[in-house]
Enzyme design. Structure first.
Site, PDB file in Angstrom:
ATOM      1  N   SER A 112       0.913  -1.201  -0.148  1.00 40.04           N
ATOM      2  CA  SER A 112       0.029   0.092   0.016  1.00 40.04           C
ATOM      3  C   SER A 112       0.999   1.298  -0.539  1.00 40.04           C
ATOM      4  O   SER A 112       0.953   1.855   1.139  1.00 40.04           O
ATOM      5  CB  SER A 112      -0.710   0.363   1.129  1.00 40.04           C
ATOM      6  OG  SER A 112      -1.881  -1.297   1.172  1.00 40.04           O
ATOM      7  N   LYS A 187      -6.428   2.136  -3.415  1.00 40.58           N
ATOM      8  CA  LYS A 187      -6.353   1.095  -2.276  1.00 40.58           C
ATOM      9  C   LYS A 187      -7.131   2.195  -0.592  1.00 40.58           C
ATOM     10  O   LYS A 187      -6.977   2.212   0.557  1.00 40.58           O
ATOM     11  CB  LYS A 187      -5.145   0.861  -2.343  1.00 40.58           C
ATOM     12  CG  LYS A 187      -3.791  -0.077  -0.661  1.00 40.58           C
ATOM     13  CD  LYS A 187      -5.381  -0.832   0.080  1.00 40.58           C
ATOM     14  CE  LYS A 187      -4.598  -1.591   1.396  1.00 40.58           C
ATOM     15  NZ  LYS A 187      -5.652  -2.345   1.784  1.00 40.58           N
ATOM     16  N   LYS A 256      -0.668   4.301   8.338  1.00 38.32           N
ATOM     17  CA  LYS A 256       0.365   4.659   7.357  1.00 38.32           C
ATOM     18  C   LYS A 256      -0.960   4.742   5.880  1.00 38.32           C
ATOM     19  O   LYS A 256      -0.626   6.142   5.665  1.00 38.32           O
ATOM     20  CB  LYS A 256       0.624   4.361   6.719  1.00 38.32           C
ATOM     21  CG  LYS A 256       2.160   4.001   5.901  1.00 38.32           C
ATOM     22  CD  LYS A 256       2.418   2.722   5.139  1.00 38.32           C
ATOM     23  CE  LYS A 256       1.383   2.061   4.714  1.00 38.32           C
ATOM     24  NZ  LYS A 256       1.646   0.897   3.768  1.00 38.32           N
TER      25      LYS A 256
HETATM   26  P1  NAD Z   1       4.630  -7.254   7.023  1.00 38.14           P
HETATM   27  O1  NAD Z   1       5.031  -6.334   7.950  1.00 38.14           O
HETATM   28  O2  NAD Z   1       4.458  -7.965   8.028  1.00 38.14           O
HETATM   29  O3  NAD Z   1       6.243  -7.228   5.778  1.00 38.14           O
HETATM   30  C1  NAD Z   1       6.646  -6.117   4.996  1.00 38.14           C
HETATM   31  C2  NAD Z   1       7.832  -7.080   5.237  1.00 38.14           C
HETATM   32  O4  NAD Z   1       8.705  -6.523   4.608  1.00 38.14           O
HETATM   33  C3  NAD Z   1       8.907  -8.168   6.309  1.00 38.14           C
HETATM   34  O5  NAD Z   1       8.449  -8.734   6.254  1.00 38.14           O
HETATM   35  C4  NAD Z   1       9.852  -6.559   6.192  1.00 38.14           C
HETATM   36  O6  NAD Z   1      11.275  -7.261   6.774  1.00 38.14           O
HETATM   37  C5  NAD Z   1       9.996  -7.190   4.663  1.00 38.14           C
HETATM   38  N1  NAD Z   1      10.764  -5.771   4.331  1.00 38.14           N
HETATM   39  C6  NAD Z   1      10.773  -4.255   4.924  1.00 38.14           C
HETATM   40  N2  NAD Z   1      11.901  -3.797   4.555  1.00 38.14           N
HETATM   41  C7  NAD Z   1      12.835  -4.030   3.336  1.00 38.14           C
HETATM   42  C8  NAD Z   1      13.616  -3.916   2.629  1.00 38.14           C
HETATM   43  N3  NAD Z   1      14.083  -3.247   3.158  1.00 38.14           N
HETATM   44  N4  NAD Z   1      13.597  -5.100   1.516  1.00 38.14           N
HETATM   45  C9  NAD Z   1      13.510  -6.479   1.839  1.00 38.14           C
HETATM   46  N5  NAD Z   1      11.846  -7.205   3.095  1.00 38.14           N
HETATM   47  C10 NAD Z   1      11.496  -5.645   3.587  1.00 38.14           C
HETATM   48  O7  NAD Z   1       3.373  -6.236   6.641  1.00 38.14           O
HETATM   49  P2  NAD Z   1       2.362  -6.972   6.212  1.00 38.14           P
HETATM   50  O8  NAD Z   1       1.194  -7.052   6.516  1.00 38.14           O
HETATM   51  O9  NAD Z   1       3.157  -7.978   5.003  1.00 38.14           O
HETATM   52  O10 NAD Z   1       2.260  -5.760   4.895  1.00 38.14           O
HETATM   53  C11 NAD Z   1       2.849  -5.451   3.240  1.00 38.14           C
HETATM   54  C12 NAD Z   1       2.385  -4.391   2.844  1.00 38.14           C
HETATM   55  O11 NAD Z   1       0.727  -4.835   2.355  1.00 38.14           O
HETATM   56  C13 NAD Z   1       2.266  -3.141   3.223  1.00 38.14           C
HETATM   57  O12 NAD Z   1       2.318  -2.282   2.854  1.00 38.14           O
HETATM   58  C14 NAD Z   1       0.721  -3.081   3.976  1.00 38.14           C
HETATM   59  O13 NAD Z   1       0.220  -2.018   3.927  1.00 38.14           O
HETATM   60  C15 NAD Z   1      -0.383  -3.896   2.566  1.00 38.14           C
HETATM   61  N6  NAD Z   1      -1.200  -4.640   3.970  1.00 38.14           N
HETATM   62  C16 NAD Z   1      -1.488  -5.589   4.088  1.00 38.14           C
HETATM   63  C17 NAD Z   1      -2.932  -5.811   5.046  1.00 38.14           C
HETATM   64  C18 NAD Z   1      -2.905  -7.082   5.932  1.00 38.14           C
HETATM   65  O14 NAD Z   1      -3.565  -7.419   6.601  1.00 38.14           O
HETATM   66  N7  NAD Z   1      -1.634  -7.646   7.250  1.00 38.14           N
HETATM   67  C19 NAD Z   1      -3.555  -5.863   3.925  1.00 38.14           C
HETATM   68  C20 NAD Z   1      -3.675  -5.229   2.660  1.00 38.14           C
HETATM   69  C21 NAD Z   1      -2.309  -4.467   2.251  1.00 38.14           C
END
Ligand code: NAD
Length: 306
Positions: A112, A187, A256
């Site tokens: 997102s 989104k 965010k």
């Molecule tokens: P999360 O924090 O579980 O996963 C993010 C991952 O990115 C982590 O494993 C982290 O180690 C990794 N990361 C961070 N910096 C990095 C880098 N420089 N290089 C490689 N990896 C890196 O988050 P999530 O819940 O999986 O969400 C991911 C995205 O999806 C976000 O943008 C979030 O807003 C969106 N989203 C999440 C949900 C949800 O329900 N969790 C739903 C819809 C959208």
């Protein structure tokens, strides 16, 4: 033998290899669907623990750097926390993948991210012949596991058409909304509407409780009346009144998203009074609750603020 992954794509690819960067709560279940469809996935995450979960799965290779992950891939999917991280992964002078991307490779940003920043990323990538699609998702961890995510796509018609069969391996409701940045705009706006509904619901059930009413009974009335929303239907009983606060979507990520939407509205100079107030409530909750807490803990924050 041609694999299901490339066959489903419906266009010629030089390999089946997909790079996938960001294997968190959402990325890991999404990758599992690509692997199950026969795609070869080169994955990278900063956290070795999440790479371990996928190690040993057929068709999966864990990489030590982002550049190693994108080498030899046709498509690179980003599932990262925010635009700051996306830009670091793309453009960092020492580690950024832009230095090794080739013309016609496709970047799909499924996190997102900020719509205006995505437009800029798309322009910069286009200058080196690389395609960009934004394809953020809605539905949370449960629908990531079920491959039933809603996916909101932005990008040029041809590139979106190329990647759509790949995205269909992870989602069910796909919408192409416009040029690059359109998916991220919708989104952010969707999550703002959801976040505002969540705060209103928590305020309402907290007031109802203070009035001596049973919050569960009140929520059930909302669910059969016009107050029904995503929070009343899916979150109040399961994650809030139970005290579980473990939906899998962090409060920091929701704040965010609300900030992205509030900034988007401000930038466009359209009415946004509620978005400012909503952002203020989510910001105060994030400052006051423990780091990493689930977004449903907004309920706890408002209860404790009485
Ligand atoms: P999360 O924090 O579980 O996963 C993010 C991952 O990115 C982590 O494993 C982290 O180690 C990794 N990361 C961070 N910096 C990095 C880098 N420089 N290089 C490689 N990896 C890196 O988050 P999530 O819940 O999986 O969400 C991911 C995205 O999806 C976000 O943008 C979030 O807003 C969106 N989203 C999440 C949900 C949800 O329900 N969790 C739903 C819809 C959208």
């Amino acid at each position: 033998m041609q694999k299901k992954c490339s066959r489903k794509w419906g266009f010629k690819v030089s390999s089946n290899r997909i790079a996938f960067i960001g294997l968190g709560q959402m990325g890991t279940p999404m990758v599992k669907h690509l692997l199950a469809a026969g795609c070869d996935v080169s994955g990278f995450d900063l956290s070795p623990a999440v790479l371990e979960e996928l190690a040993g799965q057929a068709h999966f290779v864990g990489c030590k750097t982002t550049r190693e992950a994108v080498a030899g891939s046709d498509v690179c999917i980003l599932m990262l926390p925010n635009s700051d991280v996306v830009e670091r992964v793309l453009w960092d002078t020492d580690t950024g993948i832009s230095a090794v991307l080739k013309a016609d490779q496709i970047i799909i940003d499924m996190g997102s991210s900020d719509p205006f920043r995505s437009q800029k990323n798309a322009e910069r990538l286009a200058a080196q012949g690389v395609k960009f699609v934004d394809a953020p998702v809605s539905g949370g961890v449960k629908r990531a596991r079920d491959a039933t995510l809603s996916i909101m796509m932005g990008g040029d018609v041809d590139t979106v058409a190329k990647v759509q069969p790949l995205l269909e391996l992870m989602g069910k409701h796909l919408s192409h909304l416009g040029a690059a940045g359109a998916g991220h705009a919708v989104k952010a706006l969707n999550n703002y509407v959801s976040a505002a509904g969540l705060v209103a619901t928590c305020e309402a059930i907290t007031a109802a409780q203070a009035f001596g009413l049973d919050p569960k009974a009140v929520n059930q009335v909302f669910n059969t009346s016009s107050g029904k929303n995503n929070t009343t239907e899916l979150k109040v009983e399961k994650f809030m009144l139970s005290g579980a606060y473990d939906s899998g979507f962090s409060l920091g990520l929701m704040r965010k998203d609300v900030k992205t939407a509030a900034d988007f509205i401000k930038n466009l100079e359209t009415p946004g009074a509620v978005s400012s107030v909503c952002l203020d409530v989510w910001t105060r909750a994030e400052e006051s609750l423990p780091k990493g807490v689930d977004h449903t803990a907004m309920h706890q924050f408002l209860q404790d603020s009485q």
